[in-house]
Design an enzyme around this catalytic site. Sequence first.
Site, mmCIF file in Angstrom:
data_model
loop_
_atom_site.group_PDB
_atom_site.id
_atom_site.type_symbol
_atom_site.label_atom_id
_atom_site.label_comp_id
_atom_site.label_asym_id
_atom_site.label_seq_id
_atom_site.Cartn_x
_atom_site.Cartn_y
_atom_site.Cartn_z
ATOM 1 N N ASP A 71 0.863 -1.188 0.000
ATOM 2 C CA ASP A 71 0.000 0.000 0.000
ATOM 3 C C ASP A 71 0.902 1.241 0.000
ATOM 4 O O ASP A 71 2.129 1.129 0.152
ATOM 5 C CB ASP A 71 -0.846 -0.075 1.283
ATOM 6 C CG ASP A 71 -1.901 1.009 1.379
ATOM 7 O OD1 ASP A 71 -2.226 1.622 0.347
ATOM 8 O OD2 ASP A 71 -2.387 1.231 2.499
ATOM 9 N N GLU A 104 2.761 5.129 -3.856
ATOM 10 C CA GLU A 104 2.768 6.147 -4.950
ATOM 11 C C GLU A 104 4.092 6.875 -5.064
ATOM 12 O O GLU A 104 4.430 7.272 -6.187
ATOM 13 C CB GLU A 104 1.620 7.135 -4.714
ATOM 14 C CG GLU A 104 0.238 6.523 -4.810
ATOM 15 C CD GLU A 104 -0.115 5.627 -3.629
ATOM 16 O OE1 GLU A 104 0.404 5.879 -2.525
ATOM 17 O OE2 GLU A 104 -0.879 4.673 -3.822
ATOM 18 N N ASP A 128 -9.074 4.149 -1.933
ATOM 19 C CA ASP A 128 -10.010 4.542 -0.877
ATOM 20 C C ASP A 128 -11.296 5.163 -1.416
ATOM 21 O O ASP A 128 -11.487 6.379 -1.385
ATOM 22 C CB ASP A 128 -9.315 5.501 0.084
ATOM 23 C CG ASP A 128 -8.100 4.846 0.732
ATOM 24 O OD1 ASP A 128 -7.984 3.608 0.636
ATOM 25 O OD2 ASP A 128 -7.288 5.568 1.317
HETATM 26 C C1 NOJ Z 1 -4.602 3.290 2.726
HETATM 27 C C2 NOJ Z 1 -5.229 2.170 1.953
HETATM 28 O O1 NOJ Z 1 -5.776 2.628 0.753
HETATM 29 C C3 NOJ Z 1 -6.250 1.481 2.825
HETATM 30 O O2 NOJ Z 1 -6.828 0.430 2.103
HETATM 31 C C4 NOJ Z 1 -5.592 0.982 4.090
HETATM 32 O O3 NOJ Z 1 -6.558 0.409 4.925
HETATM 33 C C5 NOJ Z 1 -4.917 2.148 4.822
HETATM 34 N N1 NOJ Z 1 -3.991 2.786 3.934
HETATM 35 C C6 NOJ Z 1 -4.178 1.694 6.080
HETATM 36 O O4 NOJ Z 1 -3.159 0.828 5.756
#
Ligand code: NOJ
Length: 921
Positions: free
Chosen positions: A512, A515, A588
Amino acid sequence: MRSLLFVLSLICFCSQSALSWKKEEFRSCDQTPFCKRARSRTPGACSLIVGDVSITDGDLVAKLLPKTPNQGDGDQIKPLILSLSVYTDGIVRLRIDEDHSLNPPKKRFRVPDVVVSEFDEKKIWVQKVATETISGDTSPSSVVYVSDGYEAVVRHDPFEVYVREKSGDRRRVVSLNSHGLFDFEQLGKKSDGDNWEEKFRTHTDSRPSGPQSISFDVSFYDSSFVYGIPEHATSFALKPTKGPGVEESEPYRLFNLDVFEYEHESPFGLYGSIPFMVSHGKSGKTSGFFWLNAAEMQIDVLASGWDAESGISLPSSQSRIDTLWMSEAGIVDTFFFVGPGPKDVVKQYASVTGTSAMPQLFATGYHQCRWNYKDEEDVAQVDSKFDEHDIPYDVLWLDIEHTDGKRYFTWDNVLFPHPEEMQKKLAAKGRKMVTIVDPHIKRDDSYFLHKEATQKGYYVKDSSGKDFDGWCWPGSSSYIDMLSPEIREWWGGRFSYKKYVGSTPSLYIWNDMNEPSVFNGPEVTMPRDALHVGGVEHREVHNAYGYYFHMATSDGLVMRGEGKDRPFVLSRAIFPGTQRYGAVWTGDNTAEWEHLRVSIPMVLTLGLTGVTFSGADIGGFFGNPEPELLVRWYQVGAYYPFFRGHAHHDTKRREPWLFGERNTELMRDAIHTRYMLLPYFYTLFREANVTGVPVVRPLWMEFPQDEATFGNDEAFMVGSGLLVQGVYTKGTTHASVYLPGKESWYDLRNGKTYVGGKTYKMDAPEESIPAFQKAGTIIPRKDRFRRSSSQMDNDPYTLVIALNSFQEADGELYIDDGKSFEFTRGSYIHRRFIFSNGILTSTNLAPPQARLSSQCLIDRIIILGHASGPKTALVEPLNQKAEIEMGPLRMGGLVASSGTKVLTIRKPGVQVDQDWTVKIL
Ligand code: NOJ
């Protein structure tokens, strides 16, 4: 001071949760000088012409020179080097860079590690360059034969490159610089008084090499719509961003960013960037254009008539869509794909960047995630509740809170004291676990990973040469420099069972924030003047950072399993080639109906641009979905290639059994539907792995001539056999569904037949969303309910035959061990099923050396569209009779209460890996 800053930045970041997307935190095109400059150029501004054409190393090589020779001491335009290469299957590669023999101040960055090595083998060495004077021109152009009836034209004055059909009207396919917007800012030496810095909000980019952007126009011919260039939360067919009738809009931005609470209808760039655009038109023809470049890019889709005053005339017999491509740095490294069909274009793109990795079977099942499952007890409870409620799932996920203070590769020893045991318990039911590993490393001198990375000098540096220090989940963090192959190998080694203490063979990984996300960085990412190995500036490689991280992790899992276990790594950042390393999700999203709706164009776009293994967080990451939305999301999500429920820690728990018995039942049915279709999905994943054709496809990929499908992004095809229409509105029990083509469609839920080429108002009661099997197809299923995919290994198959108007159908089934790489050595089963003249025949599609056997039987053959009457079938070579019954259609536990009766051959007793026939008597 540092901790104060951290607390402040965290307060600032977390408090955003009450608000929505903060537009002002991100740059608009107007606030991005290279974009503003490029967008304000007028057609015809390019003054370069082509000269010194030669054939070198099998390429057409030429110089791009100023039309009027440089005069005086002003800015001197130096010649650029252009090279054009041609490949089999209608691919043209055009590269333009500075002339290295003229010693530019530095080498511009060329993205390595994306173009697959096999692509070189497709090169056709240019033997001959013909000349032709295009009508109206005063100087000749160079013409090179491509392949498959196409040729590439390099027009000298004005400079333009295009691909056209060789015969007939010599129709143009794709062209570059037809509007003279080509501009290449050459690297120069800073003179006194030059200020190259750029400021945005509180950040200053030192821009040590000054302006170096590139822009040009690209035109697609015979085009009705253009698609692609993810990642944006917007319609599948890309809307114009500039020109008559378009309210002032931003270009589509390609700059990997951690965008908090993104909007569902915006050209704003999200977590990933794939600069590959596909055009499709009324003639049924498709073409594509790809720019391999990892710097920030902005792309305008220009509305028809935008160039009315330019005086530029292009073939008016061909409909056309013009686009403007702008990048902050790098070189021109572009690919033209001639199609002519939609599947040809995706295959051509795949031959450059690779096809998607073959996933393990478990990864195609359902994944249960949440930020966070609290502790081992929580994990055990969630796991057992799935069984209690008879809901299959394959993977339980742990988010960042499972670690010791966000130190990846560690476990919180109070909450997760027995990680191995926990994983083994899941593994006993055939289930896996996924843990998160992000690229930001906590700057803590007692953390082994930080110590080692610091000692070895493996971090990205800031512009002053010190280890870059930014804020992320753990607080002060540094970022591993994934551009270096040596560092990637080291990173991969961190996943060995010995090094990743507490990991077991059933543990897989989630990457995660790659970017990369830097909470206190400009636009929540790394400063563009940060430095990577070899002095590469972050601006040049930004969009590929997450790709390299994904690659290193995925390769690490391959190493961990000694090359015997297919990796599973989910990534948020995306770049061309990502498909070779694992799955992605759309980040998200929010628990809103519009986010459910936009997930379909997002998944379709990713598939079209190579990354087929994708999905959106079921239920929406932020917010609390009402039960109806959650149910509808499961019903559509069951058809996403990547099927995972996930939620933010501030949301209420939402496991499928928490909303009352009826809703549990509805979600269970949706998940069951996915499990029944796993053999079909797995076969489609193999097709994607071999050809690049995505698992989930736009309707027009299967019906390229049918104009009514071109703008449809609410329905989608799963393979060529299933059409699925989501329900995206609250309180709806009907959906308008367009069924394309001339053949019929069978409602999966009750076997009812519908004639193609019409729009229907279909029932969409709470039980299900409309889904149809195309007449003429055969779909393999496994109908028994189990706890996880691996427990279905020995289960028998059901074949669902949907007859067309000739009473014929065909389909395929691919099987391998579901986990290892043995399939690459021929260990697989690939069958073709053909139904014709009342006989179903199973034949081998695998090459003779393929050798896998299976004891699995086919125990039910459902035939849709067959008249009633027959009572028995003859099975050969077994020379046995099988019983035929007429009854309502069954879909797992669901038995259609109304609808047509269908014919079912019960227990034919045939083995899935054998040749046989079943004849209806
Ligand atoms: C951002 C991610 O997009 C999300 O899916 C994740 O739960 C959080 N970071 C925490 O790791």
